[in-house]
Design a protein around this motif. Structure first.
Motif, PDB file in Angstrom:
ATOM      1  N   SER A 102      -3.455  -8.854   4.600  1.00 52.21           N
ATOM      2  CA  SER A 102      -2.398  -9.893   4.651  1.00 52.21           C
ATOM      3  C   SER A 102      -2.713 -11.112   3.719  1.00 52.21           C
ATOM      4  CB  SER A 102      -2.604 -10.577   5.937  1.00 52.21           C
ATOM      5  OG  SER A 102      -3.604 -10.958   6.393  1.00 52.21           O
ATOM      6  N   GLU A 103      -4.099 -11.103   3.195  1.00 52.01           N
ATOM      7  CA  GLU A 103      -4.535 -12.036   2.301  1.00 52.01           C
ATOM      8  C   GLU A 103      -3.761 -11.738   0.860  1.00 52.01           C
ATOM      9  OE1 GLU A 103      -7.033 -10.714   4.100  1.00 52.01           O
ATOM     10  OE2 GLU A 103      -6.851 -12.192   5.587  1.00 52.01           O
ATOM     11  N   GLU A 104      -3.624 -10.346   0.841  1.00 50.20           N
ATOM     12  CA  GLU A 104      -3.029  -9.968  -0.601  1.00 50.20           C
ATOM     13  C   GLU A 104      -1.540  -9.956  -0.736  1.00 50.20           C
ATOM     14  OE1 GLU A 104      -4.778  -6.152  -0.601  1.00 50.20           O
ATOM     15  OE2 GLU A 104      -6.591  -6.902  -1.620  1.00 50.20           O
ATOM     16  N   CYS A 105      -0.821  -9.974   0.392  1.00 49.57           N
ATOM     17  CA  CYS A 105       0.468  -9.677   0.330  1.00 49.57           C
ATOM     18  C   CYS A 105       1.024 -11.016   1.367  1.00 49.57           C
ATOM     19  CB  CYS A 105       0.971  -8.633   0.935  1.00 49.57           C
ATOM     20  SG  CYS A 105       2.879  -8.517   0.814  1.00 49.57           S
ATOM     21  N   THR A 106       1.818 -12.044   0.781  1.00 53.45           N
ATOM     22  CA  THR A 106       2.247 -13.015   1.651  1.00 53.45           C
ATOM     23  C   THR A 106       3.367 -12.971   2.530  1.00 53.45           C
ATOM     24  OG1 THR A 106       3.757 -13.665  -0.024  1.00 53.45           O
ATOM     25  CG2 THR A 106       1.707 -14.677  -0.309  1.00 53.45           C
ATOM     26  N   ASP A 107       3.918 -11.518   2.314  1.00 55.48           N
ATOM     27  CA  ASP A 107       4.942 -11.100   3.378  1.00 55.48           C
ATOM     28  C   ASP A 107       4.807  -9.501   3.534  1.00 55.48           C
ATOM     29  OD1 ASP A 107       7.387 -10.529   4.733  1.00 55.48           O
ATOM     30  OD2 ASP A 107       8.654 -10.513   3.170  1.00 55.48           O
ATOM     31  N   PRO A 108       3.751  -9.202   4.649  1.00 53.92           N
ATOM     32  CA  PRO A 108       3.425  -7.817   4.946  1.00 53.92           C
ATOM     33  C   PRO A 108       4.683  -7.310   5.553  1.00 53.92           C
ATOM     34  CG  PRO A 108       1.695  -9.447   5.556  1.00 53.92           C
ATOM     35  CD  PRO A 108       2.821 -10.272   5.020  1.00 53.92           C
ATOM     36  N   ALA A 109       5.392  -7.742   6.205  1.00 48.90           N
ATOM     37  CA  ALA A 109       6.515  -7.165   6.925  1.00 48.90           C
ATOM     38  C   ALA A 109       7.840  -6.728   5.948  1.00 48.90           C
ATOM     39  CB  ALA A 109       7.464  -8.096   7.983  1.00 48.90           C
ATOM     40  N   GLY A 110       7.655  -7.412   4.900  1.00 48.79           N
ATOM     41  CA  GLY A 110       8.576  -7.118   3.718  1.00 48.79           C
ATOM     42  C   GLY A 110       8.141  -6.216   2.429  1.00 48.79           C
ATOM     43  N   HIS A 111       6.848  -5.884   2.596  1.00 47.10           N
ATOM     44  CA  HIS A 111       6.164  -5.270   1.687  1.00 47.10           C
ATOM     45  C   HIS A 111       6.932  -3.853   1.268  1.00 47.10           C
ATOM     46  CE1 HIS A 111       2.605  -4.441  -0.900  1.00 47.10           C
ATOM     47  NE2 HIS A 111       2.648  -3.041  -0.533  1.00 47.10           N
ATOM     48  N   ARG A 112       7.701  -3.190   2.034  1.00 48.83           N
ATOM     49  CA  ARG A 112       8.465  -1.942   1.551  1.00 48.83           C
ATOM     50  C   ARG A 112       9.316  -2.298   0.584  1.00 48.83           C
ATOM     51  NH1 ARG A 112      13.229  -2.324   3.821  1.00 48.83           N
ATOM     52  NH2 ARG A 112      13.558  -3.839   5.414  1.00 48.83           N
ATOM     53  N   LEU A 113       9.603  -3.701   0.349  1.00 42.79           N
ATOM     54  CA  LEU A 113      10.671  -3.903  -0.947  1.00 42.79           C
ATOM     55  C   LEU A 113       9.877  -4.433  -2.078  1.00 42.79           C
ATOM     56  CD1 LEU A 113      13.293  -5.963   1.338  1.00 42.79           C
ATOM     57  CD2 LEU A 113      13.340  -3.483   0.500  1.00 42.79           C
ATOM     58  N   HIS A 114       8.617  -4.467  -1.924  1.00 39.44           N
ATOM     59  CA  HIS A 114       7.705  -5.085  -3.385  1.00 39.44           C
ATOM     60  C   HIS A 114       7.766  -4.031  -4.227  1.00 39.44           C
ATOM     61  CE1 HIS A 114       5.746  -8.211  -0.111  1.00 39.44           C
ATOM     62  NE2 HIS A 114       7.111  -8.605  -0.502  1.00 39.44           N
ATOM     63  N   ILE A 115       7.648  -4.670  -5.236  1.00 41.77           N
ATOM     64  CA  ILE A 115       7.521  -3.613  -6.670  1.00 41.77           C
ATOM     65  C   ILE A 115       6.438  -2.779  -6.594  1.00 41.77           C
ATOM     66  CG2 ILE A 115       7.396  -3.736  -8.958  1.00 41.77           C
ATOM     67  CD1 ILE A 115       9.242  -5.938  -9.319  1.00 41.77           C
ATOM     68  N   CYS A 116       5.431  -3.353  -6.107  1.00 39.34           N
ATOM     69  CA  CYS A 116       4.105  -2.398  -6.065  1.00 39.34           C
ATOM     70  C   CYS A 116       4.421  -1.142  -5.137  1.00 39.34           C
ATOM     71  CB  CYS A 116       2.830  -3.130  -5.627  1.00 39.34           C
ATOM     72  SG  CYS A 116       3.023  -4.014  -4.106  1.00 39.34           S
ATOM     73  N   GLN A 117       4.914  -1.353  -4.006  1.00 46.53           N
ATOM     74  CA  GLN A 117       5.351   0.010  -3.178  1.00 46.53           C
ATOM     75  C   GLN A 117       6.243   0.632  -3.507  1.00 46.53           C
ATOM     76  OE1 GLN A 117       3.443   0.672  -0.345  1.00 46.53           O
ATOM     77  NE2 GLN A 117       4.795   2.367  -0.067  1.00 46.53           N
ATOM     78  N   LEU A 118       7.486   0.038  -4.186  1.00 46.99           N
ATOM     79  CA  LEU A 118       8.372   0.991  -4.888  1.00 46.99           C
ATOM     80  C   LEU A 118       7.757   1.760  -5.932  1.00 46.99           C
ATOM     81  CD1 LEU A 118      11.138  -1.440  -4.800  1.00 46.99           C
ATOM     82  CD2 LEU A 118      11.039   0.244  -3.106  1.00 46.99           C
ATOM     83  N   ARG A 119       6.906   1.278  -6.719  1.00 52.81           N
ATOM     84  CA  ARG A 119       6.359   2.117  -7.780  1.00 52.81           C
ATOM     85  C   ARG A 119       5.435   3.201  -7.271  1.00 52.81           C
ATOM     86  NH1 ARG A 119       3.997  -2.763 -11.924  1.00 52.81           N
ATOM     87  NH2 ARG A 119       5.973  -2.836 -13.290  1.00 52.81           N
ATOM     88  N   LYS A 120       4.833   2.825  -6.227  1.00 53.44           N
ATOM     89  CA  LYS A 120       3.936   3.827  -5.552  1.00 53.44           C
ATOM     90  C   LYS A 120       4.787   5.050  -4.955  1.00 53.44           C
ATOM     91  CE  LYS A 120       0.300   2.648  -2.753  1.00 53.44           C
ATOM     92  NZ  LYS A 120      -0.328   2.272  -1.394  1.00 53.44           N
ATOM     93  N   GLU A 121       5.886   4.708  -4.552  1.00 52.13           N
ATOM     94  CA  GLU A 121       6.747   5.678  -4.065  1.00 52.13           C
ATOM     95  C   GLU A 121       7.705   6.368  -5.154  1.00 52.13           C
ATOM     96  OE1 GLU A 121       9.156   3.913  -1.228  1.00 52.13           O
ATOM     97  OE2 GLU A 121       7.681   3.407   0.088  1.00 52.13           O
ATOM     98  N   GLY A 122       7.605   6.101  -6.386  1.00 54.15           N
ATOM     99  CA  GLY A 122       8.123   6.684  -7.718  1.00 54.15           C
ATOM    100  C   GLY A 122       9.582   6.213  -7.915  1.00 54.15           C
ATOM    101  N   ARG A 123       9.992   5.045  -7.314  1.00 51.19           N
ATOM    102  CA  ARG A 123      11.335   4.592  -7.360  1.00 51.19           C
ATOM    103  C   ARG A 123      11.454   3.668  -8.365  1.00 51.19           C
ATOM    104  NH1 ARG A 123      11.596   2.601  -1.071  1.00 51.19           N
ATOM    105  NH2 ARG A 123      13.787   1.866  -1.801  1.00 51.19           N
ATOM    106  N   ASP A 124      11.496   4.652  -9.678  1.00 49.54           N
ATOM    107  CA  ASP A 124      11.242   3.903 -11.001  1.00 49.54           C
ATOM    108  C   ASP A 124      12.853   3.079 -11.274  1.00 49.54           C
ATOM    109  OD1 ASP A 124       8.709   4.615 -11.387  1.00 49.54           O
ATOM    110  OD2 ASP A 124       9.237   6.269 -12.055  1.00 49.54           O
ATOM    111  N   GLU A 125      13.858   3.768 -10.969  1.00 46.14           N
ATOM    112  CA  GLU A 125      15.076   3.243 -11.141  1.00 46.14           C
ATOM    113  C   GLU A 125      15.471   1.706 -10.565  1.00 46.14           C
ATOM    114  OE1 GLU A 125      18.571   5.672 -11.143  1.00 46.14           O
ATOM    115  OE2 GLU A 125      17.451   7.275 -12.086  1.00 46.14           O
ATOM    116  N   GLU A 126      14.904   1.481  -9.352  1.00 49.30           N
ATOM    117  CA  GLU A 126      15.084   0.584  -8.591  1.00 49.30           C
ATOM    118  C   GLU A 126      14.099  -0.543  -9.113  1.00 49.30           C
ATOM    119  OE1 GLU A 126      15.153   0.617  -3.760  1.00 49.30           O
ATOM    120  OE2 GLU A 126      15.047   2.724  -4.189  1.00 49.30           O
TER     121      GLU A 126
END
Length: 64
Positions: A6-30
């Motif tokens: 939680s200290e690293e992410c100001t919105d843990p509930a919305g983390h699934r929409l954050h660029i770092c998470q999308l990159r991890k999932e390989g969603r490069d176009e998004e």
């Protein structure tokens, strides 16, 4: 890399929409679409995005 805290992410509930998470999932176009015409940068990983909601620790910047 360890899971975010939680200290690293100001919105843990919305983390699934954050660029770092999308990159991890390989969603490069998004990721590319979210990074177009940026106005915010992440203070954790330095990613840039048009909208603050797509970053863990966003900070606006001037495009001047």
């Amino acid at each position: 890399m360890s899971e975010f805290t939680s200290e690293e992410c100001t919105d843990p509930a919305g983390h699934r929409l954050h660029i770092c998470q999308l990159r991890k999932e390989g969603r490069d176009e998004e990721v590319a679409a979210l990074m177009a015409d940026p106005g915010h940068t992440c203070l954790n990983c330095n990613a840039v995005a048009k909208h603050a909601k797509n970053l863990c620790n966003p900070s606006p910047f001037s495009r001047a």
